[in-house]
Design an enzyme around this catalytic site. Structure first.
Site, PDB file in Angstrom:
ATOM      1  N   SER A 206       4.697  -4.300  -4.371  1.00 21.24           N
ATOM      2  CA  SER A 206       4.708  -2.836  -4.726  1.00 21.24           C
ATOM      3  C   SER A 206       5.999  -2.201  -4.658  1.00 21.24           C
ATOM      4  O   SER A 206       6.896  -2.367  -3.965  1.00 21.24           O
ATOM      5  CB  SER A 206       3.696  -2.041  -3.729  1.00 21.24           C
ATOM      6  OG  SER A 206       3.750  -0.570  -4.153  1.00 21.24           O
TER       7      SER A 206
ATOM      8  N   LYS B 105      -3.088  -5.804  -1.721  1.00 19.29           N
ATOM      9  CA  LYS B 105      -2.376  -5.089  -2.676  1.00 19.29           C
ATOM     10  C   LYS B 105      -3.402  -4.284  -3.516  1.00 19.29           C
ATOM     11  O   LYS B 105      -2.921  -2.985  -3.842  1.00 19.29           O
ATOM     12  CB  LYS B 105      -1.459  -6.070  -3.763  1.00 19.29           C
ATOM     13  CG  LYS B 105      -1.031  -5.125  -4.749  1.00 19.29           C
ATOM     14  CD  LYS B 105       0.117  -3.960  -4.316  1.00 19.29           C
ATOM     15  CE  LYS B 105       1.028  -3.675  -5.602  1.00 19.29           C
ATOM     16  NZ  LYS B 105       0.503  -3.199  -6.634  1.00 19.29           N
TER      17      LYS B 105
ATOM     18  N   HIS C  26      -4.151  -1.229  -1.522  1.00 17.76           N
ATOM     19  CA  HIS C  26      -2.921  -0.490  -1.685  1.00 17.76           C
ATOM     20  C   HIS C  26      -3.176   0.563  -2.727  1.00 17.76           C
ATOM     21  O   HIS C  26      -2.837   1.692  -2.784  1.00 17.76           O
ATOM     22  CB  HIS C  26      -1.646  -1.200  -1.593  1.00 17.76           C
ATOM     23  CG  HIS C  26      -0.388  -0.487  -2.097  1.00 17.76           C
ATOM     24  ND1 HIS C  26      -0.279  -0.316  -3.190  1.00 17.76           N
ATOM     25  CD2 HIS C  26       0.537   0.028  -1.518  1.00 17.76           C
ATOM     26  CE1 HIS C  26       0.980   0.568  -3.442  1.00 17.76           C
ATOM     27  NE2 HIS C  26       1.584   0.707  -2.368  1.00 17.76           N
ATOM     28  N   ASN C  27      -3.352  -0.287  -4.094  1.00 21.81           N
ATOM     29  CA  ASN C  27      -3.388   0.665  -5.163  1.00 21.81           C
ATOM     30  C   ASN C  27      -4.760   1.600  -5.325  1.00 21.81           C
ATOM     31  O   ASN C  27      -4.527   2.703  -5.779  1.00 21.81           O
ATOM     32  CB  ASN C  27      -3.542  -0.406  -6.449  1.00 21.81           C
ATOM     33  CG  ASN C  27      -2.211  -1.124  -6.681  1.00 21.81           C
ATOM     34  OD1 ASN C  27      -1.125  -0.995  -6.004  1.00 21.81           O
ATOM     35  ND2 ASN C  27      -1.958  -1.443  -7.931  1.00 21.81           N
TER      36      ASN C  27
ATOM     37  N   GLU D 109      -3.568   4.528  -3.515  1.00 23.04           N
ATOM     38  CA  GLU D 109      -2.499   5.250  -4.122  1.00 23.04           C
ATOM     39  C   GLU D 109      -3.213   6.024  -5.346  1.00 23.04           C
ATOM     40  O   GLU D 109      -2.808   7.148  -5.492  1.00 23.04           O
ATOM     41  CB  GLU D 109      -1.608   4.022  -4.991  1.00 23.04           C
ATOM     42  CG  GLU D 109      -0.889   4.499  -6.261  1.00 23.04           C
ATOM     43  CD  GLU D 109      -0.325   3.290  -6.906  1.00 23.04           C
ATOM     44  OE1 GLU D 109       0.280   2.233  -6.133  1.00 23.04           O
ATOM     45  OE2 GLU D 109      -0.209   3.396  -8.209  1.00 23.04           O
TER      46      GLU D 109
HETATM   47  C1  6PG Z   1       3.074  -0.285  -7.287  1.00 25.39           C
HETATM   48  C2  6PG Z   1       2.002   0.154  -8.212  1.00 25.39           C
HETATM   49  C3  6PG Z   1       2.139  -0.814  -9.470  1.00 25.39           C
HETATM   50  C4  6PG Z   1       1.573   0.019 -10.773  1.00 25.39           C
HETATM   51  C5  6PG Z   1       0.072   0.495 -10.817  1.00 25.39           C
HETATM   52  C6  6PG Z   1      -0.076   1.477 -11.851  1.00 25.39           C
HETATM   53  O1  6PG Z   1       2.405  -0.541  -6.238  1.00 25.39           O
HETATM   54  O2  6PG Z   1       4.216  -0.627  -7.461  1.00 25.39           O
HETATM   55  O3  6PG Z   1       0.683   0.354  -7.943  1.00 25.39           O
HETATM   56  O4  6PG Z   1       1.255  -1.919  -9.086  1.00 25.39           O
HETATM   57  O5  6PG Z   1       2.289   0.916 -11.294  1.00 25.39           O
HETATM   58  O6  6PG Z   1      -0.701  -0.840 -10.938  1.00 25.39           O
HETATM   59  O7  6PG Z   1      -1.584   1.441 -11.745  1.00 25.39           O
HETATM   60  P1  6PG Z   1      -2.256   2.134 -12.826  1.00 25.39           P
HETATM   61  O8  6PG Z   1      -1.494   2.037 -14.394  1.00 25.39           O
HETATM   62  O9  6PG Z   1      -3.680   1.778 -12.867  1.00 25.39           O
HETATM   63  O10 6PG Z   1      -2.232   3.707 -12.491  1.00 25.39           O
END
Ligand code: 6PG
Length: 486
Positions: free
Chosen positions: A135, A189, A192-193, A196
């Site tokens: 990430s 991960k 984590h997302n 996010e």
């Molecule tokens: C990270 C982000 C990366 C990516 C996302 C975007 O941790 O660096 O999460 O993995 O930017 O997958 O996800 P979306 O396109 O679904 O918003």
């Protein structure tokens, strides 16, 4: 120096030289002791990279045989290709040219179930397969991401110094740890997302309220967020949101946010989090609302059809603008705590289901820097799990319980006010409902059990006796009876 006829001089190789792969390769090459072999399906990308970055001393290779020949044993390859079939294709190629003991690391956003499958298949050849969540976006890849590797303990021995050399550093510690075996890294991960997504949606809801109710301009909200970023909400996402809101569109002179189409995209990791949590029976309601809010935004047909439906709303009169801004900040902070608490619940459930020994404190520790959800707040999560590794729920840790308690009146005002004013704040509202549900002494789930028993004889348990019961339901009360079905 580059070479097209390599001898085994590289200690790590990168396959897939799109922006994430190139940046990770450059990051690796910039660290003492690393020599990096690179391979891309089309030579053009390789050529561009080695031409633009001669300082990296990449060992450029033109096919998988050259790539394998360039690597010292145990060979270690980091795959950075589009998750899905592309990953399987690269693994198939590498398995042909690698040997038992070598290591293939998938650094993409793979679904953890795919990683479990791939790990088992590759392990059968004697080669190690490691799914590693990475990430931090493009910038993190170049300067220091947070890295969440799964895979075998054997592979970790080789990977540890390499990954530690490129990871972000928080308080002197590299943001990487061996998360657990096979798919554990990609599972974490994924969570984590999911967090996010929740974090981004909560910030967006806060912005919407400040704008529509507080009457602030995007530039003023940028200032508010910049101010929040000096306190307990300090985080990368708050910081970049201020930047986004400050941006002015060059062609129209309007705030850029006002000319961006209001339909949020998604690549799937948020949805995976929710799907997985549903399977595990873990309520990740804040994350789910964030995923659904993106889906709702991306349905222009329905939105157009519904646009003329009545609001039946009351105007939200804000008497004290600063007090309102503070209410929104508190609602955001409390909801954010819920999102993390739910995310960690999903990690615990996943660890149980898949028999991973995941240390929650370690996860919080490696999320403190490099990753997209990095935040001051992660220090408190690290501390909470350090003082009680078996914490039942993050929101019950003294620091978070106090933080939520002090936010409650504001949080309730914001959720109630949004509902009355007809402004959607789904993540704020569902997070509060989750909190109230979890702390409720008694839930209407008792009634749901009664309903289930009524129409399906699904049975229920009683508060006053052991056993499983079924009632012969009838309009005639005298016929109602409970009987032990055992
Ligand atoms: C990270 C982000 C990366 C990516 C996302 C975007 O941790 O660096 O999460 O993995 O930017 O997958 O996800 P979306 O396109 O679904 O918003």
């Amino acid at each position: 120096m580059t070479s097209t006829a390599p001898s085994p001089v590289a200690n790590i190789g990168v396959v897939g030289l799109a922006v994430m792969g190139s940046n990770l390769a450059r990051n690796l090459a910039s660290r003492e002791g690393n020599t990096v072999a690179v391979y891309n399906r089309s030579w053009e990308k390789t050529e561009t990279l080695i031409t633009e970055h001669p300082e990296a001393g990449f060992v450029a290779t033109k096919d998988y045989t050259e790539f394998a020949a360039a690597l010292q044993k145990p060979r270690t390859a980091l795959i950075m290709v589009q998750a899905g079939r592309g990953t399987d294709a690269v693994i198939d190629e590498l398995v042909q040219v690698f040997e038992p003991g070598d290591i293939i690391v998938d650094g993409g956003n793979a679904l953890f179930a795919d990683t479990i499958r791939r790990e088992a298949a590759v392990r059968a050849t004697g080669i190690n397969f490691v799914g590693a969540g990475i990430s931090g976006g493009e910038e993190g890849a170049l300067n220091g991401p947070s890295i969440m590797p799964g895979g075998s303990a054997e592979a970790w021995v080789t990977l540890k110094p390499i990954l530690e050399s490129i990871a972000a550093v928080a308080e002197g510690e590299p943001c990487v740890t061996h998360v657990g075996t096979d798919g554990a890294g990609h599972f974490v991960k994924m969570i984590h997302n999911g967090i996010e997504y929740a974090d981004m949606q909560l910030i967006a809801e806060g912005y919407d309220l400040l704008r529509r109710v507080g009457g602030l301009t995007p530039a003023e909200i940028a200032d508010v967020f910049a101010e929040w970023n000096t306190g307990e909400l300090e985080s990368y996402l708050i910081e970049i949101t201020a930047e986004v809101l400050r941006q002015v569109d060059a062609t129209t002179g309007k705030p850029l946010v006002d000319v961006i189409l209001d339909q949020a995209g998604a690549k799937g990791t948020g949805a995976w989090t929710v799907q997985t949590a549903l399977d595990l029976g873990v309520p990740v309601s804040g994350i789910a609302e964030a995923v659904f809010a993106r889906s709702l935004s991306s349905n222009p047909t329905q939105r157009a059809a519904a646009a003329s439906l009545p609001a039946g709303a009351e105007e939200w009169q804000v008497a004290d603008r600063d007090a309102f801004i503070e209410d929104v900040r508190r609602a955001l902070y409390a909801s954010k705590i819920i999102a993390y608490s739910q995310g960690f619940d999903a990690i615990v459930a996943g660890a149980q289901q898949y028999e991973w020994d995941i240390k929650k404190g370690e996860i919080a520790r490696i999320w403190r820097a490099g990753c997209i959800i990095r935040a001051r707040f992660l220090n408190h999560i690290t501390e909470a799990y350090a003082s009680d590794p078996d914490l039942v729920a993050l929101i019950t840790a003294p620091y978070f319980a106090d933080a939520v308690a002090s936010a409650l009146p504001a949080w309730r005002r914001v959720v109630a006010g949004s509902a009355l004013a007809g402004i959607p704040a789904p993540a704020f509202a569902s997070s509060l409902a989750y909190y109230d549900g979890l702390r409720a002494e008694r839930l209407p789930a008792a009634l749901v059990q009664g309903q289930r028993d009524f129409f399906g004889a699904h049975t229920y348990k009683r508060v006053d006796r052991e056993g499983t019961f079924h009632t012969l339901w009838s309009g005639d009360r005298s016929e109602i009876s409970a009987e032990d079905t055992h």
